[in-house]
Design a protein around this motif. Sequence first.
Motif, PDB file in Angstrom:
ATOM      1  N   GLN A   1     -49.822  37.163 -48.238  1.00  0.00           N
ATOM      2  CA  GLN A   1     -48.977  37.041 -47.042  1.00  0.00           C
ATOM      3  C   GLN A   1     -49.088  38.308 -46.199  1.00  0.00           C
ATOM      4  OE1 GLN A   1     -46.848  34.498 -46.120  1.00  0.00           O
ATOM      5  NE2 GLN A   1     -45.855  35.575 -44.433  1.00  0.00           N
TER       6      GLN A   1
ATOM      7  N   LEU B   1     -56.991  38.643 -52.912  1.00  0.00           N
ATOM      8  CA  LEU B   1     -56.824  37.540 -53.862  1.00  0.00           C
ATOM      9  C   LEU B   1     -57.149  37.999 -55.290  1.00  0.00           C
ATOM     10  CD1 LEU B   1     -56.042  34.642 -53.157  1.00  0.00           C
ATOM     11  CD2 LEU B   1     -58.448  34.023 -53.402  1.00  0.00           C
TER      12      LEU B   1
ATOM     13  N   GLY C   1     -46.473  29.022 -56.426  1.00  0.00           N
ATOM     14  CA  GLY C   1     -47.096  28.715 -55.131  1.00  0.00           C
ATOM     15  C   GLY C   1     -48.550  29.168 -55.021  1.00  0.00           C
TER      16      GLY C   1
HETATM   17  P1  ADP Z   1     -41.638  32.477 -54.426  1.00  0.00           P
HETATM   18  O1  ADP Z   1     -41.097  31.495 -55.422  1.00  0.00           O
HETATM   19  O2  ADP Z   1     -41.790  33.871 -54.936  1.00  0.00           O
HETATM   20  O3  ADP Z   1     -40.950  32.416 -53.099  1.00  0.00           O
HETATM   21  P2  ADP Z   1     -43.905  30.636 -54.199  1.00  0.00           P
HETATM   22  O4  ADP Z   1     -44.102  30.174 -55.589  1.00  0.00           O
HETATM   23  O5  ADP Z   1     -43.340  29.705 -53.192  1.00  0.00           O
HETATM   24  O6  ADP Z   1     -43.158  32.032 -54.158  1.00  0.00           O
HETATM   25  O7  ADP Z   1     -45.335  31.154 -53.684  1.00  0.00           O
HETATM   26  C1  ADP Z   1     -45.429  31.745 -52.414  1.00  0.00           C
HETATM   27  C2  ADP Z   1     -46.423  32.883 -52.458  1.00  0.00           C
HETATM   28  O8  ADP Z   1     -47.743  32.343 -52.593  1.00  0.00           O
HETATM   29  C3  ADP Z   1     -46.392  33.678 -51.159  1.00  0.00           C
HETATM   30  O9  ADP Z   1     -46.310  35.054 -51.477  1.00  0.00           O
HETATM   31  C4  ADP Z   1     -47.719  33.356 -50.486  1.00  0.00           C
HETATM   32  O10 ADP Z   1     -48.252  34.484 -49.827  1.00  0.00           O
HETATM   33  C5  ADP Z   1     -48.604  32.926 -51.636  1.00  0.00           C
HETATM   34  N1  ADP Z   1     -49.565  31.904 -51.216  1.00  0.00           N
HETATM   35  C6  ADP Z   1     -49.332  30.802 -50.477  1.00  0.00           C
HETATM   36  N2  ADP Z   1     -50.464  30.101 -50.306  1.00  0.00           N
HETATM   37  C7  ADP Z   1     -51.446  30.775 -50.947  1.00  0.00           C
HETATM   38  C8  ADP Z   1     -52.827  30.548 -51.154  1.00  0.00           C
HETATM   39  N3  ADP Z   1     -53.451  29.482 -50.667  1.00  0.00           N
HETATM   40  N4  ADP Z   1     -53.506  31.455 -51.898  1.00  0.00           N
HETATM   41  C9  ADP Z   1     -52.895  32.527 -52.424  1.00  0.00           C
HETATM   42  N5  ADP Z   1     -51.585  32.791 -52.254  1.00  0.00           N
HETATM   43  C10 ADP Z   1     -50.866  31.931 -51.527  1.00  0.00           C
END
Ligand code: ADP
Length: 492
Positions: A304, A371, A401
């Motif tokens: 992010q 990544l 996520g």
């Molecule tokens: P949280 O529960 O901590 O809010 P999530 O499980 O919803 O997090 O995951 C969101 C995180 O995943 C964010 O920090 C975002 O930057 C990252 N993210 C979203 N899409 C991708 C992707 N395609 N590849 C890598 N990271 C990602």
Amino acid sequence: MKRKLVLAIDQGTTNTKVLLIDDKGGVAARASRPLSIHFPQPGWVEQDAGVLWRSVAEAIDECLAQAAGAELAAVGVSNQRESVVAWDRKTGEAAAPCIVWQCRRSAAFCDDLRRRGLEPMLIERTGLGIDPLFSASKLRWLLDNIPGGQKRAEAGDLCLGTVDSWVLWNLTGGRVHACDATNASRTQLLNLRRLDWDDELLGVFQVPRQALPEIRPSSGTAGEWAGVPIAGLIGDSHAALFGHAAFEPGSVKATYGTGSSLMTLTGQPAFSSHGLSTTIAWWQGPAATYALEGNIFMTGGAVQWLGEFLRLADPASGAAALALEAPGAGGVYLVPAFAGLGAPYWDSTARGLISGLTRGTTAAQVARATLESIAYQVRDVFEAMRQDVSVDLPELLADGGASRNDSLMQFQADILGRPVVRNLSADLSAIGAAWLAGLAVGLWKSAGELRALPRPEDRFEPRMNQTERDARCAGWREAVARARLHGAAGEP
Ligand code: ADP
């Protein structure tokens, strides 16, 4: 007969989700509410506790509206951990904002604890090193900053609690002030072995026992909501481990969110020589099951950040797409130590860096390095676990996520040299909480029955050879060492 359903609440940092889970483990209905987060000063992180509760109430209403006449067997709650709330026992009104787990406002207090030489004792009793992450120093801050806070808490007029206890209090209309053992185990006030608040620790943090919630099992009736037993309470990371059906030592899971939590069951309390925390996995049945945990502050959040840095329209998915344009990072390493490094390093002075840049480095390679930093950090904790436990850790269970990213999962398997098994459900914590609640009320009879429920999973096999893996990991270690030098050199 109407099917019996579990109402599962997952109160997270960025949103609240409510699901109806049926007895086959399927999701029958869902609703969610986003939650805003406030940064009133550098390093401070807060949420409005009243808004947080209302997000739960609204999501429940919306979810139930989709399933008129559904017969509920139980309510299960999973929640963001370490965050704390203080409220007035008579009115039920929050007395201060919810201090969110990420908040570093109690850093100076924690430094003082360390200077007083208290860390070995705290680790021995609670399994946790000293860090502002854990609830106790946040509670201390609340008692110091709520007008008359200490006196009101001592008089029993102020309730202190973890987020599960705040949700439980509100669900029960103020009748029950309790939290589950997993949430308690992240406060740094719990005596891990006795499963009770530790009087000496309460003295260190000057937190009056009468202000704290009663400690309950993760599976068992803690109260009632609309006549339905609230029978599961558990921290979200523990719930995800349960939702993976990882009921035996030897399994490790990694949740890939903004940050990451790796957890592996140990049965009895096991203490780490490699920077991991000892915690309660869950308390289900007659005794608690213990786990080792490693928390990484910044994993998906780095993706992010990079997307925002590059001013991409959709930062996270844009940065992930950019990374796909580079076959490799071209010798670039990014260490996202934006707020220091958590497990296994616990170095609050480290700062982020990008190393290995050349004139030919592309934005795609930096995205790829971002990544990859997720996978290297997870590997660091996995290796620490492998050294701490005596059983083999044959694979990694993945959720969260950022685990949706196939190329990240493949690189994770490559850099671990072990398969990664990804759970494709976006609701694993809610499912774990629902399972614990369902077990308590007899909807499911045993762990075996839960293990047999369908789980949407796929698998990534390692393809990298050992020589390449070793070379890349050596490069990563060097980059981490440089990130830590920043702290050693001090601020200019
Ligand atoms: P949280 O529960 O901590 O809010 P999530 O499980 O919803 O997090 O995951 C969101 C995180 O995943 C964010 O920090 C975002 O930057 C990252 N993210 C979203 N899409 C991708 C992707 N395609 N590849 C890598 N990271 C990602």
